[in-house]
Design a protein around this motif. Structure first.
Motif, PDB file in Angstrom:
ATOM      1  N   ALA A  25       0.837  -1.193   0.000  1.00  0.00           N
ATOM      2  CA  ALA A  25       0.000   0.000   0.000  1.00  0.00           C
ATOM      3  C   ALA A  25       0.871   1.241   0.000  1.00  0.00           C
ATOM      4  N   LEU A  26       0.337   2.308  -0.540  1.00  0.00           N
ATOM      5  CA  LEU A  26       1.103   3.540  -0.651  1.00  0.00           C
ATOM      6  C   LEU A  26       1.430   4.092   0.727  1.00  0.00           C
ATOM      7  N   PRO A  27       2.719   4.321   1.042  1.00  0.00           N
ATOM      8  CA  PRO A  27       3.076   4.871   2.344  1.00  0.00           C
ATOM      9  C   PRO A  27       2.571   6.295   2.499  1.00  0.00           C
ATOM     10  N   ASP A  28       2.396   6.731   3.749  1.00  0.00           N
ATOM     11  CA  ASP A  28       1.993   8.108   3.999  1.00  0.00           C
ATOM     12  C   ASP A  28       3.047   9.074   3.497  1.00  0.00           C
ATOM     13  N   THR A  29       4.308   8.778   3.747  1.00  0.00           N
ATOM     14  CA  THR A  29       5.405   9.571   3.209  1.00  0.00           C
ATOM     15  C   THR A  29       6.261   8.646   2.391  1.00  0.00           C
ATOM     16  N   ALA A  30       6.611   9.095   1.202  1.00  0.00           N
ATOM     17  CA  ALA A  30       7.194   8.158   0.247  1.00  0.00           C
ATOM     18  C   ALA A  30       8.676   8.376   0.104  1.00  0.00           C
ATOM     19  N   THR A  31       9.412   8.210   1.182  1.00  0.00           N
ATOM     20  CA  THR A  31      10.861   8.203   1.087  1.00  0.00           C
ATOM     21  C   THR A  31      11.377   6.886   1.615  1.00  0.00           C
ATOM     22  N   ALA A  32      12.290   6.284   0.886  1.00  0.00           N
ATOM     23  CA  ALA A  32      12.759   4.956   1.285  1.00  0.00           C
ATOM     24  C   ALA A  32      13.526   4.990   2.585  1.00  0.00           C
ATOM     25  N   HIS A  33      14.073   6.148   2.977  1.00  0.00           N
ATOM     26  CA  HIS A  33      14.814   6.213   4.226  1.00  0.00           C
ATOM     27  C   HIS A  33      13.930   6.638   5.381  1.00  0.00           C
ATOM     28  N   ALA A  34      12.776   7.235   5.092  1.00  0.00           N
ATOM     29  CA  ALA A  34      11.789   7.375   6.146  1.00  0.00           C
ATOM     30  C   ALA A  34      11.178   5.994   6.348  1.00  0.00           C
ATOM     31  N   ARG A 139      13.226  14.016   6.059  1.00  0.00           N
ATOM     32  CA  ARG A 139      12.567  13.936   7.357  1.00  0.00           C
ATOM     33  C   ARG A 139      11.186  14.586   7.248  1.00  0.00           C
ATOM     34  N   PRO A 140      10.119  13.793   7.229  1.00  0.00           N
ATOM     35  CA  PRO A 140       8.790  14.375   7.027  1.00  0.00           C
ATOM     36  C   PRO A 140       8.376  15.356   8.115  1.00  0.00           C
ATOM     37  N   GLY A 141       8.835  15.116   9.345  1.00  0.00           N
ATOM     38  CA  GLY A 141       8.393  15.946  10.451  1.00  0.00           C
ATOM     39  C   GLY A 141       8.711  17.417  10.287  1.00  0.00           C
ATOM     40  N   ASN A 142       9.854  17.714   9.666  1.00  0.00           N
ATOM     41  CA  ASN A 142      10.201  19.121   9.429  1.00  0.00           C
ATOM     42  C   ASN A 142      10.392  19.422   7.948  1.00  0.00           C
ATOM     43  N   ARG A 143       9.980  18.480   7.095  1.00  0.00           N
ATOM     44  CA  ARG A 143      10.029  18.651   5.636  1.00  0.00           C
ATOM     45  C   ARG A 143      11.417  19.100   5.185  1.00  0.00           C
ATOM     46  N   THR A 144      12.416  18.345   5.627  1.00  0.00           N
ATOM     47  CA  THR A 144      13.807  18.728   5.398  1.00  0.00           C
ATOM     48  C   THR A 144      14.596  17.563   4.817  1.00  0.00           C
ATOM     49  N   ASP A 188       9.057   7.769  14.024  1.00  0.00           N
ATOM     50  CA  ASP A 188       8.865   8.822  15.019  1.00  0.00           C
ATOM     51  C   ASP A 188       9.819   9.996  14.790  1.00  0.00           C
ATOM     52  N   ASP A 189      10.454  10.055  13.611  1.00  0.00           N
ATOM     53  CA  ASP A 189      11.368  11.122  13.214  1.00  0.00           C
ATOM     54  C   ASP A 189      12.751  11.021  13.868  1.00  0.00           C
ATOM     55  N   THR A 190      13.015   9.957  14.633  1.00  0.00           N
ATOM     56  CA  THR A 190      14.341   9.770  15.209  1.00  0.00           C
ATOM     57  C   THR A 190      15.345   9.468  14.097  1.00  0.00           C
ATOM     58  N   LEU A 191      16.552  10.039  14.235  1.00  0.00           N
ATOM     59  CA  LEU A 191      17.603   9.855  13.254  1.00  0.00           C
ATOM     60  C   LEU A 191      18.581   8.785  13.738  1.00  0.00           C
ATOM     61  N   TYR A 192      18.791   7.772  12.904  1.00  0.00           N
ATOM     62  CA  TYR A 192      19.761   6.726  13.176  1.00  0.00           C
ATOM     63  C   TYR A 192      20.764   6.655  12.030  1.00  0.00           C
ATOM     64  N   LEU A 205      21.124   9.812  16.787  1.00  0.00           N
ATOM     65  CA  LEU A 205      21.413  11.237  16.913  1.00  0.00           C
ATOM     66  C   LEU A 205      20.363  11.904  17.789  1.00  0.00           C
ATOM     67  N   SER A 206      20.710  13.079  18.288  1.00  0.00           N
ATOM     68  CA  SER A 206      19.776  13.858  19.087  1.00  0.00           C
ATOM     69  C   SER A 206      18.598  14.304  18.233  1.00  0.00           C
ATOM     70  N   ALA A 207      17.550  14.779  18.878  1.00  0.00           N
ATOM     71  CA  ALA A 207      16.339  15.159  18.156  1.00  0.00           C
ATOM     72  C   ALA A 207      16.606  16.234  17.109  1.00  0.00           C
ATOM     73  N   ASP A 208      17.559  17.121  17.387  1.00  0.00           N
ATOM     74  CA  ASP A 208      17.879  18.167  16.412  1.00  0.00           C
ATOM     75  C   ASP A 208      18.940  17.724  15.410  1.00  0.00           C
ATOM     76  N   GLY A 209      19.443  16.499  15.565  1.00  0.00           N
ATOM     77  CA  GLY A 209      20.423  15.957  14.628  1.00  0.00           C
ATOM     78  C   GLY A 209      21.838  16.454  14.824  1.00  0.00           C
ATOM     79  N   ARG A 210      22.081  17.230  15.843  1.00  0.00           N
ATOM     80  CA  ARG A 210      23.384  17.887  15.976  1.00  0.00           C
ATOM     81  C   ARG A 210      24.428  17.058  16.717  1.00  0.00           C
ATOM     82  N   THR A 211      23.992  16.099  17.527  1.00  0.00           N
ATOM     83  CA  THR A 211      24.956  15.351  18.335  1.00  0.00           C
ATOM     84  C   THR A 211      24.582  13.873  18.356  1.00  0.00           C
TER      85      THR A 211
END
Length: 554
Positions: A25-34, A139-144, A188-192, A205-211
């Motif tokens: 089925a079509l994903p809500d957000t269509a990025t293979a890394h999301a 990252r769908p959460g911040n469209r970035t 959940d928008d967490t970066l790994y 990574l931290s929620a802001d991706g910086r650390t």
């Protein structure tokens, strides 16, 4: 009936019945890394109006230019792909496609290689350093969009942008070098980040991706396999997958049903598989992507020197227990497959061949400099102006050498050169550039200009210059304008010829000098490029204009 014929028949029936290929089925957000949480197999088919019939079959390679270490994603109905560029600037190109087959260069994730003076050809050189295998994610959460890569095996850099065209800005520098990293945006928008060579680790990574907030080894490659690297990180149907390459002949995948930190089990995807490019290598080190209709594809690169590493595409199916399988044609990666089904209407991309007159205020994304340029010594708008930026007798040290990938299997580059502004000691022209290079151009000495071909520009295995070149042929000419042409045969499997021509009227071309043999070794990694250059051997102050560049194929 061959697999290809069966697939055409199957797709035709499915398109007639449903308007698309059966799949997830079509994903809500269509990025293979999301995260992609739709079922892999046996899922419902979308309504008939959502998709259009596939075009005719496509042929591999889907891009016959040098784009290696592929990371591929989909955002909505647009596909994006990132690739390695080593010492070329800007770095980390982002390619865009609407059908997985036709691609254009949209921008670069790393605007400048500001990682030390050697990338400016100042006190050192960055050949075969810089942008190695890196990762692209959305990252769908911040469209970035996020780009992540390590530089010089020392630290990791993370860049972000709202659109792939840019502007891209550095978000952070992380002290850990995430070698050959794959970036995952979880549901959940967490970066790994999955990374490593032989020993594979996962970082959070931290929620802001910086650390970095956590890192853990998750797998150690058995000695019977050897080296695994080139990580790509996915979440599919609730499971975590790390896609790994065995350079340069295999692909493996790890799966965890217990979260991103494992434990992981290993399965082989391919090994010593016949490839789609005659004379080329085994497709490997790429990424997985899911279409809007739920079909899966694997885009990998094929070692195809002297041209470099070229992208090839093959369909993927999943086993009932959740492992990917490459669909083969007569036991090998197919030279042709049915084209993916895409939503209407069809959209066009900018061809990677054709004419550039250097209009506008910026270079088009097809161009990359050999190391960072001196931005005070070039300009565009009504043509390209290259002012001498370096006094040297070595093209490998000359700043503001502008490069363009060679189009395979054979192609021709032609430039219109205005050399009236050259000064004594200047050298300007069109090169076939790699660790063994040759060029055709104009040299001005004692107030006299000659068109010459030069060969014997060489480097050693540490990328130090071992030969600055010698003239192989020359001819006098008068006037301030000249057309220069280089042809390149980059069919892999053997050293291939490059030839040079010149013209005083842009119509009648004369061959100059013997054929140049382009080497097909892999150690320089990047393939041959056409290069525009202008450097001084005596003093700065000269300039040339390039009114037109044309890349054509037979």
């Amino acid at each position: 009936m061959s697999w290809l014929e069966q697939e055409h028949s199957r797709r035709g029936a499915l398109v007639t019945a449903t308007g698309l290929i059966a799949g997830a089925a079509l994903p809500d957000t269509a990025t293979a890394h999301a995260a992609m949480s739709a079922p892999v197999a046996g899922a419902a088919v979308a309504p008939a109006a959502s998709m259009a019939p596939a075009a005719g079959p496509y042929t591999n390679p889907v891009v016959w230019q040098d784009f290696a270490d592929i990371d591929i994603i989909r955002v909505g109905d647009v596909y994006y792909c990132s690739a390695s560029t080593m010492h070329y600037s800007p770095g980390a190109p982002v390619l865009r496609s609407y059908d997985l087959v036709n691609w254009e260069i949209a921008g670069h994730s790393v605007p400048v290689l500001d990682f030390g003076s050697k990338y400016d050809l100042n006190g050192g050189r960055g050949y075969v350093r810089g942008i190695w295998a890196s990762s692209l994610a959305y990252r769908p959460g911040n469209r970035t969009f996020y780009w992540l890569g390590q530089i010089d095996f020392a630290r990791t850099y993370l860049y972000t942008a709202a659109a792939v065209e840019g502007p891209w800005n550095r978000l952070t520098t992380i002290g850990t070098a995430y070698y050959d990293a794959g970036l995952l945006v979880d549901t959940d928008d967490t970066l790994y980040v999955a990374y490593g060579n032989t020993t594979i680790s996962v970082a959070q990574l931290s929620a802001d991706g910086r650390t970095q907030v956590r890192t853990q080894q998750v797998f150690s490659t058995p000695s019977s396999i050897g080296t695994l690297e080139g990580a790509r990180f996915y979440k599919i149907n609730g499971n975590y997958y790390i896609f790994l390459t065995r350079p340069a002949n295999g692909q493996y995948i790890l799966r965890s049903t217990s979260g991103p930190f494992g434990p992981y089990t290993l399965r082989q995807v391919l090994l010593d598989l016949g490839g789609p490019v005659p004379g080329g290598g085994v497709p490997h080190q790429g990424g997985l992507v899911q279409t809007q209709g739920g079909a899966w594809y694997y885009m990998a690169f094929v070692d195809a020197y002297p041209g470099g590493r070229v992208p090839a595409l093959a369909p993927i199916v999943w086993t009932s227990d959740g492992w990917p399988v490459v669909q083969l044609v007569n036991g090998v990666w197919g030279a042709s497959y049915p084209s993916p089904v895409v939503p209407p209407p069809p959209r066009q991309v900018t061809p990677m061949t054709g004419v550039d007159t250097f209009d506008g205020t910026a270079l088009k994304p097809r161009w990359e400099w050999n190391h960072n340029p001196d931005n005070g010594k070039w300009s565009v708008g009504g043509g390209l102006t290259l002012r001498t930026a370096t006094v040297t007798d070595d093209l490998y040290w000359a700043r503001n050498t502008l490069t363009h990938r060679v189009q395979g299997p054979t192609s021709t580059a032609t430039i219109q050169l205005d050399c009236a502004g050259m000064r004594d000691g200047d050298r300007a022209g069109l090169a076939l550039l790699r660790d063994a290079s040759a060029w055709i151009g104009v040299q001005r000495d004692g107030g006299v200009s000659r068109v010459v071909t030069v060969a014997g520009l060489t480097m050693d295995g540490n990328w130090n210059t071992t030969g600055t070149g010698y003239e192989t042929a020359g001819a006098a000419f008068s006037g301030g304008r000249l057309w220069l042409r280089a042809t390149a045969d980059i069919r892999p499997g053997a050293p291939r010829p490059g030839t040079f021509f010149y013209s005083t009227d842009g119509v009648n071309f004369t061959r100059l000098g013997p054929a140049f043999t382009m080497g097909n070794s892999w150690q320089f990694f990047m393939g041959y490029r056409f290069a525009l250059f202008n450097y001084a051997t005596q003093a700065l102050g000269g300039s040339v204009g390039v009114a037109r560049f044309e890349l054509s194929t037979p």
